[in-house]
Design a protein around this motif. Structure first.
Motif, PDB file in Angstrom:
ATOM      1  N   LEU A  78      26.480  16.778 -26.944  1.00 24.13           N
ATOM      2  CA  LEU A  78      27.552  17.556 -26.338  1.00 24.13           C
ATOM      3  C   LEU A  78      27.032  18.580 -25.338  1.00 24.13           C
ATOM      4  N   ILE A  79      25.876  19.172 -25.611  1.00 22.35           N
ATOM      5  CA  ILE A  79      25.316  20.142 -24.680  1.00 22.35           C
ATOM      6  C   ILE A  79      24.958  19.474 -23.364  1.00 22.35           C
ATOM      7  N   ASN A  80      24.342  18.303 -23.451  1.00 26.30           N
ATOM      8  CA  ASN A  80      24.009  17.577 -22.220  1.00 26.30           C
ATOM      9  C   ASN A  80      25.260  17.201 -21.443  1.00 26.30           C
ATOM     10  N   GLN A  81      26.305  16.799 -22.174  1.00 27.13           N
ATOM     11  CA  GLN A  81      27.562  16.467 -21.498  1.00 27.13           C
ATOM     12  C   GLN A  81      28.116  17.681 -20.759  1.00 27.13           C
ATOM     13  N   GLU A  82      28.012  18.829 -21.399  1.00 26.30           N
ATOM     14  CA  GLU A  82      28.490  20.061 -20.758  1.00 26.30           C
ATOM     15  C   GLU A  82      27.710  20.349 -19.477  1.00 26.30           C
ATOM     16  N   ILE A  83      26.384  20.226 -19.549  1.00 26.74           N
ATOM     17  CA  ILE A  83      25.567  20.509 -18.367  1.00 26.74           C
ATOM     18  C   ILE A  83      25.842  19.506 -17.256  1.00 26.74           C
ATOM     19  N   TYR A  84      25.945  18.238 -17.605  1.00 28.57           N
ATOM     20  CA  TYR A  84      26.250  17.230 -16.587  1.00 28.57           C
ATOM     21  C   TYR A  84      27.593  17.524 -15.921  1.00 28.57           C
ATOM     22  N   TYR A  85      28.570  17.912 -16.713  1.00 23.74           N
ATOM     23  CA  TYR A  85      29.890  18.227 -16.168  1.00 23.74           C
ATOM     24  C   TYR A  85      29.794  19.387 -15.171  1.00 23.74           C
ATOM     25  N   LYS A  86      29.022  20.410 -15.519  1.00 25.05           N
ATOM     26  CA  LYS A  86      28.892  21.564 -14.637  1.00 25.05           C
ATOM     27  C   LYS A  86      28.091  21.222 -13.378  1.00 25.05           C
ATOM     28  N   LEU A  87      27.104  20.343 -13.506  1.00 28.74           N
ATOM     29  CA  LEU A  87      26.391  19.881 -12.307  1.00 28.74           C
ATOM     30  C   LEU A  87      27.356  19.166 -11.364  1.00 28.74           C
ATOM     31  N   GLU A  88      28.255  18.385 -11.930  1.00 29.93           N
ATOM     32  CA  GLU A  88      29.238  17.694 -11.096  1.00 29.93           C
ATOM     33  C   GLU A  88      30.170  18.684 -10.414  1.00 29.93           C
ATOM     34  N   LEU A  89      30.561  19.747 -11.114  1.00 34.79           N
ATOM     35  CA  LEU A  89      31.402  20.773 -10.491  1.00 34.79           C
ATOM     36  C   LEU A  89      30.679  21.415  -9.312  1.00 34.79           C
ATOM     37  N   MET A  90      29.392  21.714  -9.488  1.00 34.63           N
ATOM     38  CA  MET A  90      28.635  22.329  -8.398  1.00 34.63           C
ATOM     39  C   MET A  90      28.484  21.365  -7.227  1.00 34.63           C
ATOM     40  N   ARG A  91      28.261  20.101  -7.517  1.00 35.94           N
ATOM     41  CA  ARG A  91      28.116  19.119  -6.430  1.00 35.94           C
ATOM     42  C   ARG A  91      29.450  18.863  -5.735  1.00 35.94           C
TER      43      ARG A  91
ATOM     44  N   ALA B  74      23.544  31.464 -17.460  1.00 37.08           N
ATOM     45  CA  ALA B  74      23.988  31.060 -18.793  1.00 37.08           C
ATOM     46  C   ALA B  74      25.044  29.968 -18.704  1.00 37.08           C
ATOM     47  N   TRP B  75      25.965  30.104 -17.767  1.00 38.04           N
ATOM     48  CA  TRP B  75      27.014  29.088 -17.603  1.00 38.04           C
ATOM     49  C   TRP B  75      26.402  27.736 -17.242  1.00 38.04           C
ATOM     50  N   ALA B  76      25.506  27.721 -16.275  1.00 44.15           N
ATOM     51  CA  ALA B  76      24.962  26.458 -15.767  1.00 44.15           C
ATOM     52  C   ALA B  76      24.050  25.764 -16.763  1.00 44.15           C
ATOM     53  N   THR B  77      23.444  26.528 -17.672  1.00 40.42           N
ATOM     54  CA  THR B  77      22.477  25.964 -18.628  1.00 40.42           C
ATOM     55  C   THR B  77      23.048  25.838 -20.035  1.00 40.42           C
ATOM     56  N   ALA B  78      24.372  25.995 -20.173  1.00 33.97           N
ATOM     57  CA  ALA B  78      25.035  25.877 -21.479  1.00 33.97           C
ATOM     58  C   ALA B  78      24.487  26.888 -22.485  1.00 33.97           C
ATOM     59  N   GLY B  79      24.377  28.125 -22.031  1.00 36.17           N
ATOM     60  CA  GLY B  79      23.998  29.194 -22.932  1.00 36.17           C
ATOM     61  C   GLY B  79      22.575  29.668 -22.833  1.00 36.17           C
ATOM     62  N   GLY B  80      21.796  29.160 -21.889  1.00 34.37           N
ATOM     63  CA  GLY B  80      20.440  29.647 -21.703  1.00 34.37           C
ATOM     64  C   GLY B  80      20.427  31.058 -21.136  1.00 34.37           C
TER      65      GLY B  80
ATOM     66  N   ASP C 125      17.935  14.606 -21.046  1.00 32.80           N
ATOM     67  CA  ASP C 125      18.788  13.428 -20.891  1.00 32.80           C
ATOM     68  C   ASP C 125      18.246  12.300 -21.773  1.00 32.80           C
ATOM     69  N   GLU C 126      18.867  11.145 -21.699  1.00 31.40           N
ATOM     70  CA  GLU C 126      18.535  10.061 -22.622  1.00 31.40           C
ATOM     71  C   GLU C 126      17.132   9.511 -22.414  1.00 31.40           C
TER      72      GLU C 126
ATOM     73  N   LEU D 181      35.105  25.864 -22.011  1.00 26.36           N
ATOM     74  CA  LEU D 181      35.092  24.478 -22.467  1.00 26.36           C
ATOM     75  C   LEU D 181      34.983  24.415 -23.996  1.00 26.36           C
ATOM     76  N   PRO D 182      35.329  23.273 -24.609  1.00 22.63           N
ATOM     77  CA  PRO D 182      35.244  23.172 -26.071  1.00 22.63           C
ATOM     78  C   PRO D 182      33.869  23.514 -26.636  1.00 22.63           C
ATOM     79  N   THR D 183      32.796  23.061 -25.998  1.00 20.63           N
ATOM     80  CA  THR D 183      31.456  23.390 -26.501  1.00 20.63           C
ATOM     81  C   THR D 183      31.160  24.877 -26.331  1.00 20.63           C
ATOM     82  N   GLU D 184      31.652  25.470 -25.244  1.00 21.24           N
ATOM     83  CA  GLU D 184      31.488  26.905 -25.047  1.00 21.24           C
ATOM     84  C   GLU D 184      32.285  27.688 -26.090  1.00 21.24           C
ATOM     85  N   LEU D 185      33.473  27.189 -26.424  1.00 18.84           N
ATOM     86  CA  LEU D 185      34.305  27.876 -27.400  1.00 18.84           C
ATOM     87  C   LEU D 185      33.629  27.943 -28.762  1.00 18.84           C
ATOM     88  N   GLU D 186      32.930  26.887 -29.140  1.00 16.49           N
ATOM     89  CA  GLU D 186      32.212  26.920 -30.410  1.00 16.49           C
ATOM     90  C   GLU D 186      31.143  28.009 -30.397  1.00 16.49           C
TER      91      GLU D 186
END
Length: 377
Positions: free
Chosen positions: A3-16, A36-42, A85-86, A142-147
């Motif tokens: 889920l964290i990777n999905q969040e980061i990929y989604y945000k990369l797409e928003l930036m692109r 912190a936003w771009a790295t899912a809490g880093g 990533d995978e 986002l849902p992962t951020e809400l958790e």
């Protein structure tokens, strides 16, 4: 993909997408909030008082980089950038420059963006501001951020309860602020703000940075607690031997019924699509109805929150609409009384209180549990 990777990929797409819409060649993020936003809490934070940190994010149409120096790189890689990533490659590549050679980083950015237009949250002379579309996306949780946010809110409220339950009227404001900071740090949260007012200073100032004087029979403690880059904002009060206090101090406690009702006017209007200045105006009317017409001008009333303690501070001209999954923290106040918690606006217009602690005394106001002052004999 986790889920964290999905969040980061989604945000990369928003930036692109922002790059595509603006014709820019790169997005460069310097602020601790955006990192912190771009790295899912880093976290790129070392100096808590700084708006920027020891690393930046650079995103182009093809690549995503963390820009840092040789002092910080290994720690960031081990502790702040866990996403892979995978194929087990980092979602962000690291570009490491010698700590004494800042020019090397700028040369790398120019090469990576082909000398083209760069969008930034803190733009230099040759850069442009981020588009409002991307800024608005950052404000939607986002849902992962809400958790993560729920965890930050719970820990912050537990720290608040722990500290005020053991507070003593002989403590100084410095001691109470220090105990609050310690309770936050022990839970892994940054004490981005700890305000304290004792009995004497409580009615005098709204932003009460702590001083070296005893609390007396009344105290206010305010937290802006940061975890995963997200802010939990809350305020609580404690009274010691209230029956023996003077009339002015006893009046502080009674004022909380007014701020609860004033706050309820704002919370009732927190639904998707509502302009923020409508809520500000409603607060002004509520102050007048309760006999305090000047209070709306004596302190800011809060607004939206998230990766900043206040993403948008409400005022008469803030016409932006609230949207689903936005975080809000209102803080109506009177001399000697204030109420504040951090809420998430839900799809149906409901509110989830992220900083509610069931161990803290509360009262129902418009169907919501709102904090009462803690009274200690």
């Amino acid at each position: 993909m986790n889920l964290i990777n999905q969040e980061i990929y989604y945000k990369l797409e928003l930036m692109r997408k922002a790059l595509s819409e603006t014709g820019a060649m790169g997005v460069r993020l310097r602020g601790s909030d955006w990192f912190a936003w771009a790295t899912a809490g880093g976290s790129n934070t070392v100096l808590l008082a700084s708006e920027t940190g020891v690393a930046e994010v650079l995103v182009t149409a093809k690549d995503a980089w963390i820009l840092t120096d040789e002092i910080e790189a290994q720690r960031l890689q081990d502790e702040e950038l866990p996403g892979r990533d995978e194929s087990s490659d980092r979602l962000y590549k690291l570009h490491i420059n010698p700590w004494a050679d800042k020019v090397a980083r700028e040369s790398f950015v120019r090469e990576g963006t082909n000398g083209g237009k760069i969008l930034s949250d803190i733009p230099t002379t040759h850069e442009s501001s981020l588009p409002l579309s991307l800024i608005n996306q950052k404000r939607v949780i986002l849902p992962t951020e809400l958790e993560r946010y729920r965890r930050v809110g719970r820990l912050a409220s537990e720290a608040m309860t722990e500290v005020l339950l053991k507070a003593q009227p002989t403590w100084t404001e410095y001691q109470l602020a220090g105990a609050g900071a310690e309770a936050l740090w022990s839970r892994g949260l940054h004490p981005a703000l700890t305000l304290v007012a004792g009995e004497r200073r409580l009615p005098l100032y709204r932003h009460t940075t702590p001083k070296q004087e005893a609390l007396g029979r009344a105290a206010m403690l305010v937290f802006c607690a940061r975890g995963y880059g997200l802010y939990a904002n809350l305020t609580r009060f404690v009274f010691f031997g209230l029956e023996q206090a003077n009339a002015e101090t006893r009046n502080f406690a009674s004022l909380h019924s007014h701020v609860h009702k004033i706050e309820a006017e704002a919370l009732n209007l927190c639904v998707p699509g509502r302009p923020i200045n409508v809520i500000y105006d409603a607060l002004g009317q509520a102050y007048e109805q309760h006999g305090y017409p000047e209070a709306i001008r004596q302190h800011h009333q809060g607004g939206t929150t998230g990766y900043l303690s206040r993403e948008i501070i409400a005022n008469p001209t803030t016409s932006e609409n609230l949207v689903e999954n936005t975080a809000v923290a209102w803080n109506p106040s009177l001399p000697g009384a204030k109420v504040e918690d951090t809420f998430i606006i839900q799809k149906d217009g409901g509110l989830e209180n992220l900083t509610f602690d069931p161990k803290w005394p509360s009262v129902k106001v418009e169907g919501r549990d709102r904090p009462l002052p803690l009274e200690i004999d």
